[in-house]
Enzyme design. Structure first.
Site, PDB file in Angstrom:
ATOM      1  N   GLY A 202     -25.671  14.101 -38.448  1.00  0.00           N
ATOM      2  CA  GLY A 202     -24.384  14.611 -37.994  1.00  0.00           C
ATOM      3  C   GLY A 202     -23.394  14.786 -39.139  1.00  0.00           C
ATOM      4  O   GLY A 202     -22.648  15.765 -39.180  1.00  0.00           O
TER       5      GLY A 202
ATOM      6  N   ASN B 123     -16.279   9.295 -29.913  1.00  0.00           N
ATOM      7  CA  ASN B 123     -17.264   8.218 -30.079  1.00  0.00           C
ATOM      8  C   ASN B 123     -16.715   6.834 -29.783  1.00  0.00           C
ATOM      9  O   ASN B 123     -17.473   5.902 -29.556  1.00  0.00           O
ATOM     10  CB  ASN B 123     -17.834   8.244 -31.510  1.00  0.00           C
ATOM     11  CG  ASN B 123     -16.775   8.331 -32.564  1.00  0.00           C
ATOM     12  OD1 ASN B 123     -16.005   9.297 -32.623  1.00  0.00           O
ATOM     13  ND2 ASN B 123     -16.681   7.322 -33.385  1.00  0.00           N
TER      14      ASN B 123
ATOM     15  N   GLN C  77     -21.846  12.802 -29.849  1.00  0.00           N
ATOM     16  CA  GLN C  77     -21.840  11.850 -28.729  1.00  0.00           C
ATOM     17  C   GLN C  77     -21.989  12.542 -27.372  1.00  0.00           C
ATOM     18  O   GLN C  77     -22.089  11.884 -26.346  1.00  0.00           O
ATOM     19  CB  GLN C  77     -20.549  11.009 -28.734  1.00  0.00           C
ATOM     20  CG  GLN C  77     -20.392  10.135 -29.970  1.00  0.00           C
ATOM     21  CD  GLN C  77     -21.401   8.975 -30.026  1.00  0.00           C
ATOM     22  OE1 GLN C  77     -22.078   8.647 -29.036  1.00  0.00           O
ATOM     23  NE2 GLN C  77     -21.514   8.350 -31.197  1.00  0.00           N
TER      24      GLN C  77
ATOM     25  N   HIS D 263     -30.402  10.300 -34.085  1.00  0.00           N
ATOM     26  CA  HIS D 263     -30.488   8.844 -33.839  1.00  0.00           C
ATOM     27  C   HIS D 263     -29.554   8.342 -32.736  1.00  0.00           C
ATOM     28  O   HIS D 263     -29.529   7.156 -32.433  1.00  0.00           O
ATOM     29  CB  HIS D 263     -30.296   8.045 -35.142  1.00  0.00           C
ATOM     30  CG  HIS D 263     -28.899   7.995 -35.677  1.00  0.00           C
ATOM     31  ND1 HIS D 263     -28.125   6.862 -35.637  1.00  0.00           N
ATOM     32  CD2 HIS D 263     -28.144   8.931 -36.277  1.00  0.00           C
ATOM     33  CE1 HIS D 263     -26.960   7.104 -36.208  1.00  0.00           C
ATOM     34  NE2 HIS D 263     -26.943   8.350 -36.598  1.00  0.00           N
TER      35      HIS D 263
ATOM     36  N   CYS E 233     -15.657  -0.743 -40.253  1.00  0.00           N
ATOM     37  CA  CYS E 233     -15.629  -2.031 -40.945  1.00  0.00           C
ATOM     38  C   CYS E 233     -15.607  -1.734 -42.438  1.00  0.00           C
ATOM     39  O   CYS E 233     -16.507  -1.090 -42.951  1.00  0.00           O
ATOM     40  CB  CYS E 233     -16.876  -2.843 -40.642  1.00  0.00           C
ATOM     41  SG  CYS E 233     -16.947  -3.380 -38.952  1.00  0.00           S
TER      42      CYS E 233
HETATM   43  C1  LIG Z   1     -18.880  11.725 -33.219  1.00  0.00           C
HETATM   44  C2  LIG Z   1     -19.781  11.471 -34.392  1.00  0.00           C
HETATM   45  N1  LIG Z   1     -19.878  12.400 -35.355  1.00  0.00           N
HETATM   46  C3  LIG Z   1     -20.683  12.247 -36.417  1.00  0.00           C
HETATM   47  C4  LIG Z   1     -21.427  11.100 -36.590  1.00  0.00           C
HETATM   48  C5  LIG Z   1     -22.294  10.956 -37.788  1.00  0.00           C
HETATM   49  O1  LIG Z   1     -23.641  11.231 -37.488  1.00  0.00           O
HETATM   50  P1  LIG Z   1     -24.818  10.726 -38.447  1.00  0.00           P
HETATM   51  O2  LIG Z   1     -24.861   9.230 -38.330  1.00  0.00           O
HETATM   52  O3  LIG Z   1     -26.049  11.394 -37.929  1.00  0.00           O
HETATM   53  O4  LIG Z   1     -24.487  11.186 -39.830  1.00  0.00           O
HETATM   54  C6  LIG Z   1     -21.334  10.083 -35.621  1.00  0.00           C
HETATM   55  C7  LIG Z   1     -22.073   8.816 -35.802  1.00  0.00           C
HETATM   56  O5  LIG Z   1     -21.564   7.749 -35.515  1.00  0.00           O
HETATM   57  C8  LIG Z   1     -20.504  10.280 -34.491  1.00  0.00           C
HETATM   58  O6  LIG Z   1     -20.378   9.353 -33.531  1.00  0.00           O
END
Ligand SMILES: Cc1ncc(COP(=O)(O)O)c(C=O)c1O
Length: 384
Positions: A71, A151, A179, A201, A327
């Site tokens: 992502g 998220n 999400q 993932h 964190c």
């Molecule tokens: C809304 C959102 N965007 C992007 C990401 C990042 O994705 P990735 O862990 O595959 O880089 C996350 C991961 O927590 C997410 O929740």
């Protein structure tokens, strides 16, 4: 102690069918999909099939799919790609205050490079107002990036309305759907989305793989230079093993999505019900109804608690949850999402917990979680 994992918005375990598929691929296939011999062609066929599965999952064109390392990379490719490709047309970008850091930090970098970014506010439920999007539009606006589902709170943004508005103005619209992808039916044509980010993932696939959907005709600048894979948009030999795993995860998701949504709803209701029964004091951050919120994320504020101490105690009692915020060096930064919803002085910034449910969680576990929360809240309150 039975450990209960309630942090599926951070990551999910790999689904058993995905593991099986990846084992099989490791045994049977290793060719470079860019090679023209038999081994390469075999790998290319698998890659093409995966691309087709991903495209179908969002009603997209096969050629619009770009595999990435997840992502974060997909968001970066969309945001920097759109900004640099449209620099001559304008300087203004629209986003929101509640984006994931994988969107906010690229936008902040673009500001340092001279772009002008509007960070839209949200209401106390964590919702973007379509009127604010409208008001933010300028002659020099080159694109907007607004997330599908937040998220931390699970709140769904008015993507359909935003898509319609931006399409009518000819402004490219990117959405971070990381999400949303595992729980929402997404049709990029109907929603008028030009670019969309998803990650494996979060849907029981392997880590380190995702995709960017880029509608045909939307121009983005190339960011990685090399072997010109992914039709030049993302050079580098494709992670074929992870992509096969991702494909399997999407196939299982297609079969199970409704079942999962129903299960998450049950879990969420049970947790709320058990907390109510025990008289634990809490408030919901955001809304509870399924029209506005995905059922697998529940963000609760516990008055009088301190999030760091609370999280540590929950972990010691076997419950893995998260504060939803970053964190850094062992301490927890107050959430920028809750800050946008309630203001920086709100105690909710320091007493809120994100519960995110998964297929392996049971209704009985929700009762146990409520028991453990009750115990911890009583113990910590009596220490004050
Ligand atoms: C809304 C959102 N965007 C992007 C990401 C990042 O994705 P990735 O862990 O595959 O880089 C996350 C991961 O927590 C997410 O929740």
């Amino acid at each position: 102690m039975n450990r209960i994992y309630l942090d599926h918005a951070a990551t999910t375990p790999i689904h058993p069918s995905v593991k099986e598929k990846m084992r099989e691929v490791m045994e049977e296939s290793f060719g470079n999909p860019s090679s023209i011999h038999h081994f390469g062609r075999e790998s290319r066929k698998r890659l093409d099939e995966a691309r087709m599965t991903m495209a179908n999952s969002i009603n997209a064109n096969y050629e619009s799919m770009i595999f990435t390392s997840g992502g974060t990379e997909a968001n970066n490719l969309a945001i920097f790609g759109l900004a640099y490709a449209n620099r001559k047309k304008g300087n203004h970008i629209i986003t929101t205050q509640i984006e994931h850091h994988a969107v906010l930090h690229p936008c902040e970098q673009l500001e340092r490079e001279g772009f002008d970014v509007t960070y839209l506010p949200v209401d106390e439920n964590g919702m973007v107002d379509i009127m604010d999007v409208k008001k933010a539009l300028r002659k020099d606006t080159i694109f907007a990036t607004i997330m599908f589902v937040n998220n931390e709170t699970g709140m769904k943004q008015p993507i359909h309305m935003i898509g319609n508005l931006l399409r009518s103005k000819g402004i490219p619209f990117h959405t971070d759907a990381v999400q949303a992808y595992g729980v929402e039916e997404i049709d990029v044509e109907e929603l008028k989305i030009d670019l969309l980010t998803a990650s494996s993932h979060k849907i029981y696939g392997p880590k380190g793989v995702g995709f960017l959907y880029k509608r045909d005709g939307i121009n983005i600048a190339q960011r990685l230079f090399g072997g010109e894979q992914e039709r030049t948009w993302r050079s580098g030999t494709e992670n074929t093993l992870a992509i096969e795993g991702f494909k399997k995860a999407v196939e299982v998701l297609n079969d199970e999505r409704q079942q999962r949504v129903d299960h998450y709803e049950k879990l969420s209701h049970q947790l709320i019900h058990s907390l109510n029964e025990k008289g634990v004091q809490y408030e919901v951050n955001g809304k509870l109804d399924s029209e506005h919120k995905v059922p697998n994320i529940l963000n609760l504020s516990f008055p009088g608690m301190d999030v760091e101490i609370f999280l540590t105690n929950l972990d010691l009692s076997g419950v893995a949850v998260s504060s939803g915020s970053a964190c850094t060096a062992g301490s927890i930064d107050p959430s920028h999402v809750l800050k946008a919803m309630y203001g920086e002085d709100s105690p909710k910034l320091r007493n809120s917990i994100r519960f995110s449910f998964g297929m392996d969680n049971s209704v009985e576990e929700m009762e146990q979680v409520a028991d453990r929360i009750e115990m911890i809240v009583n113990r910590l309150s009596s220490n004050v």
